[in-house]
Design a protein around this motif. Structure first.
Motif, mmCIF file in Angstrom:
data_model
loop_
_atom_site.group_PDB
_atom_site.id
_atom_site.type_symbol
_atom_site.label_atom_id
_atom_site.label_comp_id
_atom_site.label_asym_id
_atom_site.label_seq_id
_atom_site.Cartn_x
_atom_site.Cartn_y
_atom_site.Cartn_z
ATOM 1 N N LYS A 295 0.809 -1.211 0.000
ATOM 2 C CA LYS A 295 0.000 0.000 0.000
ATOM 3 C C LYS A 295 0.851 1.275 0.000
ATOM 4 O O LYS A 295 0.401 2.337 -0.414
ATOM 5 C CB LYS A 295 -0.930 0.002 1.219
ATOM 6 N N PHE A 300 1.145 4.604 -6.030
ATOM 7 C CA PHE A 300 -0.214 5.039 -5.700
ATOM 8 C C PHE A 300 -0.316 6.557 -5.556
ATOM 9 O O PHE A 300 -1.417 7.103 -5.553
ATOM 10 C CB PHE A 300 -0.702 4.341 -4.422
ATOM 11 N N VAL A 305 -6.933 5.241 -9.209
ATOM 12 C CA VAL A 305 -7.515 4.079 -8.544
ATOM 13 C C VAL A 305 -6.375 3.167 -8.116
ATOM 14 O O VAL A 305 -5.473 2.892 -8.906
ATOM 15 C CB VAL A 305 -8.476 3.319 -9.485
ATOM 16 N N GLY A 306 -6.421 2.710 -6.881
ATOM 17 C CA GLY A 306 -5.384 1.829 -6.380
ATOM 18 C C GLY A 306 -5.956 0.485 -5.989
ATOM 19 O O GLY A 306 -7.069 0.419 -5.450
ATOM 20 N N VAL A 307 -5.229 -0.559 -6.292
ATOM 21 C CA VAL A 307 -5.638 -1.909 -5.904
ATOM 22 C C VAL A 307 -4.459 -2.551 -5.192
ATOM 23 O O VAL A 307 -3.398 -2.745 -5.795
ATOM 24 C CB VAL A 307 -6.040 -2.757 -7.126
ATOM 25 N N VAL A 308 -4.648 -2.862 -3.923
ATOM 26 C CA VAL A 308 -3.586 -3.531 -3.168
ATOM 27 C C VAL A 308 -3.855 -5.024 -3.270
ATOM 28 O O VAL A 308 -4.760 -5.558 -2.631
ATOM 29 C CB VAL A 308 -3.567 -3.073 -1.702
ATOM 30 N N ALA A 309 -3.106 -5.662 -4.098
ATOM 31 C CA ALA A 309 -3.367 -7.089 -4.371
ATOM 32 C C ALA A 309 -2.132 -7.712 -4.984
ATOM 33 O O ALA A 309 -1.209 -7.011 -5.423
ATOM 34 C CB ALA A 309 -4.548 -7.222 -5.342
ATOM 35 N N GLU A 310 -2.122 -9.025 -4.998
ATOM 36 C CA GLU A 310 -1.033 -9.761 -5.643
ATOM 37 C C GLU A 310 -1.290 -9.711 -7.153
ATOM 38 O O GLU A 310 -2.320 -10.186 -7.643
ATOM 39 C CB GLU A 310 -1.012 -11.200 -5.117
ATOM 40 N N LEU A 314 -4.324 -11.353 -9.680
ATOM 41 C CA LEU A 314 -5.361 -10.472 -10.205
ATOM 42 C C LEU A 314 -5.422 -10.559 -11.728
ATOM 43 O O LEU A 314 -6.499 -10.554 -12.321
ATOM 44 C CB LEU A 314 -5.106 -9.027 -9.757
#
Lengths: 328, 266
Positions: A295, A300, A305-310, A314
């Motif tokens: 994060k 970012f 738009v932010g996506v905290v993911a692997e 995804l």
């Protein structure tokens, strides 16, 4: 508005000069303008037969330097012609839009004339009898303001394609001076095996949607998977410097200060940390969607738009969903 | 064949704190705390030189690879690793003033150092700190030899160098006769090789040569123009307000597709 005898030089193969000119006028704080600027078009031989388009530009003087017999004049020939024109017409500033070839020409021209030159300038002002030039330094993280010590300014200007079109569309008289290339000994390069391979038509700069692979994807295979997602979205794929350096994508897909500057409607960035040289390549995107598993990633800071993911998971989820939606 | 690689040790800019960027000024540019590294393209140039040396050795030809750097700070740690990977001689020219934004002064020093003792002078395409691409042209101009840029690969072909280079959207191959100045761009092998433990131990006995810039500066200074003067620096940063998608990992794909990507799905 300062009136100076400035010269804007276009190299014949540069595209989109009629879109570049408004950007240049803005960046030079109107030092470049139709009443005080000469336009020199070098090696524009394909337009020799029909320079009606030149006549429509209301600029003080237009000079076309061309020889249909010579399609690729050497640096020495171009510099000889430019040097002669400079001595004849005594401009205050010589400005070329930046690209590989013009950066090289400008540096060599300056050395030949004993005048310092500056490349990839962001904007130019004229104050107290001196030119002040701003340029990115420290990998694009800072701007430096430089002062020229010479009376003649020679530089290249980093231009961005804008959506503005040239506002002035006049018909009018123009003065055309035709010159031909001087006889030169030529360089000592032996090109017995010269092969000229035009690289793949690059549509990444014009793409409406771009997906970008960052080092965080981890492997060439994962970048290939991202390529599949790009195909499903009708997107172009680009990569950050580490991705290119690792050979996961070819060089012409580099996004950043040393590669492509893109301005898509949507830019999806997977696994990039957000280093400034890369950010400068995407910051004209309308919407930036960043995906990173940390994060605190710098990425970012410039995302909408932010996506905290692997990232790799995804990507697979997106591919699976698009395919299953397509089957419904 | 004698090859001189001209390189810089630079700060890892990714490690610099935002606060330090904001507060940066000409007098306070001090990033001592960051990791140091060989400038990206310079590293590629050194690796390319060593590969050329390898290929010449394979056919029984002699080749020497020397390194020169213009730097006020002693870079002993790096020099050890350069010796370990096969560099023959290393020289450091210590300037009396900051020359980061003075490509012509740096070119004057390098030219005076190199004189006409080298067949090939290799540089990296772009200086990541100053962002200029002019030093190698100035060296070529001073030594009155040719300069080719954006080199992606080099091979020996009899007495000539076969070169591969890019310019704008085209790729070229050509032959050149040394002496020549070459600026290395994006190569297939941009990273410097790793040395073995034995090579490192052997290299431990070697040391670099150090010179003061005053020994060289006047030699070619008049042949080159004056550098532009850096007056000030400032930070301009564009940020956006990032809205993080709510929910869990399993829900992100659907959210992205529905809210942002539906239009583009084939």
């Amino acid at each position: 508005m300062v009136q100076l005898n400035t010269v804007l030089v276009f190299w014949g193969e540069q595209q989109g000069f009629n879109i570049a000119i408004p950007s240049i006028v803005e960046k030079t704080n109107k030092l470049i303008n139709s009443s005080s600027t000469e336009l020199w078009f070098i090696n524009d031989h394909q337009h020799v037969e029909s320079y009606e388009w030149l006549k429509k530009l209301k600029w003080k003087t237009k000079i076309l330097v061309s020889d249909p017999e010579i399609t690729q004049p050497s640096d020495a020939q171009v510099i000889e012609v430019l040097s002669t024109l400079i001595r004849e017409r005594k401009p205050k500033a010589i400005i070329l839009p930046a690209c590989d070839r013009t950066n090289k020409l400008v540096t060599k021209l300056g050395l030949a004339l004993g005048v310092g030159s500056l490349l990839n300038v962001s904007d130019i002002e004229f104050q107290n009898g001196r030119f002040l030039l701003r340029r990115r330094i420290f990998g694009g993280n800072l701007f430096g303001t430089f002062k020229s010590s010479s009376d003649l300014l020679i530089c290249t200007l980093a231009i961005e394609q804008t959506n503005k079109e040239i506002v002035e569309k006049f018909t009018g008289e123009c003065q055309l001076l035709m010159k031909s290339w001087p006889e030169m000994r030529g360089l000592r390069i032996i090109r017995n095996e010269e092969k000229k391979i035009k690289k793949q038509e690059l549509s990444i700069s014009d793409a409406e949607i771009v997906v970008v692979a960052g080092r965080g994807l981890g492997s060439r295979n994962n970048v290939c998977e991202l390529g599949k997602l790009a195909n499903l979205l009708g997107a172009e794929i680009g990569g950050t410097r580490p991705v290119i350096a690792n050979g996961w994508l070819p060089r012409f897909r580099l996004i950043g200060i040393s590669g492509n500057t893109i301005k898509p409607k949507i830019c999806l960035v997977f696994g990039a940390s957000g280093a400034t040289p890369f950010i400068l390549g995407i910051d004209k995107s309308q919407k930036i969607i960043g995906i990173n598993n940390e994060k605190e990633a710098m990425l970012f800071n410039i995302c909408d738009v932010g996506v905290v993911a692997e990232c790799n998971q995804l990507i697979q989820s997106l591919i699976d969903q698009i395919r299953s939606n397509g089957e419904l | 064949m004698n090859i001189l690689v001209c390189l810089k040790i630079v700060d890892d800019l990714d490690g610099i704190l935002e606060e330090d960027w904001k507060n940066a000024s000409i007098s306070s540019l001090n990033f001592d705390y960051t990791k140091k590294m060989v400038d990206y393209y310079d590293e590629a140039a050194l690796e390319l030189a060593l590969r050329l040396k390898d290929s010449l050795r394979d056919i029984g030809s002699n080749c020497k690879v020397d390194v020169v750097t213009v730097d006020p700070v002693d870079r002993k740690l790096f020099f050890r690793s350069f010796f370990a990977v096969g560099v023959n001689n290393i020289s450091q020219i210590i300037p009396e003033e900051e020359l980061l934004f003075s490509p012509y002064k740096i070119a004057s020093l390098i030219s005076a150092f190199a004189k006409h003792d080298y067949d090939v002078l290799l540089f990296g395409m772009q200086n990541s700190l100053a962002n200029d691409c002019q030093t190698y042209y100035a060296v070529a101009h001073t030594l009155n030899i040719d300069c080719i840029t954006n080199i992606t690969n080099l091979e020996m072909l009899n007495d000539d160098l076969k070169i591969y280079f890019d310019e704008d959207n085209y790729s070229f191959e050509g032959l050149v006769s040394p002496p020549i100045v070459i600026a290395v761009g994006d190569t297939q092998h941009p990273y410097l090789r790793m040395a073995t433990l034995r090579e490192k131990l052997k290299a431990g006995k070697k040391s670099a040569n150090y010179y003061q810039s005053s020994e060289f500066l006047s030699t070619f200074e008049n042949r080159l123009p004056e550098d532009f003067q850096l007056l000030s620096i400032n930070r301009e940063k564009h940020t956006r307000n990032c809205m993080f998608l709510p929910g869990s990992e399993g829900e992100f794909a659907e959210q992205l597709l529905q809210e942002y990507l539906a239009k583009w799905c084939n």
